[in-house]
Motif scaffolding. Structure first.
Motif: not given
Length: 145
Positions: A35-40, A42-48, A52-54, A125-129
């Motif tokens: 699962p990809l972890h990303y940090y939008p 608007r704060c917080g941490k999410q995974s996809a 979901q990613f595609t 491995d991670g995305l800081i959006a």
């Protein structure tokens, strides 16, 4: 940092950019570990997961189509070594549209990625959006119908 590592990261994002321009969400997903972890913003941490990613990438590609994006230029602006197998990589993306014989900049965005060694090679491995909605709205408002 080792020049070989820097070259490998630059090559990864060169291939990633070319794949993104091709418009195939499944091939774009191949650059990621799930699962990809990303940090939008608007704060917080999410995974996809991959599905979901595609779906998210397909929505983004649809917007790029509406904008008439003809080229995406990506330049690695910074690489920070976090440990021997992970790097934080900053890229400046420039989205261009053809107008006549020249290209016009639609907007730019800076995104940060966690790149890690995996058994399959380097993967994102991670995305800081970065929230690009305002840039996209301005570009859509200026796009010719």
């Amino acid at each position: 940092m080792d020049k070989t590592r820097t070259d490998a990261i630059n090559q990864l994002f060169l291939q990633y950019r070319r794949t993104f321009e091709s418009g195939d969400a499944q091939q774009i997903a191949d650059f990621y570990r799930f699962p990809l972890h990303y940090y939008p913003e608007r704060c917080g941490k999410q995974s996809a997961n991959r599905t979901q990613f595609t779906a998210q990438v397909n929505r983004l590609l649809s917007i790029y189509g509406r904008l008439g994006v003809s080229q995406i230029v990506g330049a690695v602006t910074q690489i920070s070594e976090l440990n021997t197998c992970s790097n934080l990589v900053e890229l400046r993306w420039v989205l261009l549209r053809r107008e006549g014989d020249s290209s016009v900049e639609l907007y730019t965005a800076t995104t940060r990625y966690l790149v890690s060694d995996t058994p399959a090679g380097l993967k994102i491995d991670g995305l800081i959006a970065v929230d690009e909605k305002a840039c996209i709205r301005r570009a859509l408002a200026g796009a010719s119908p």
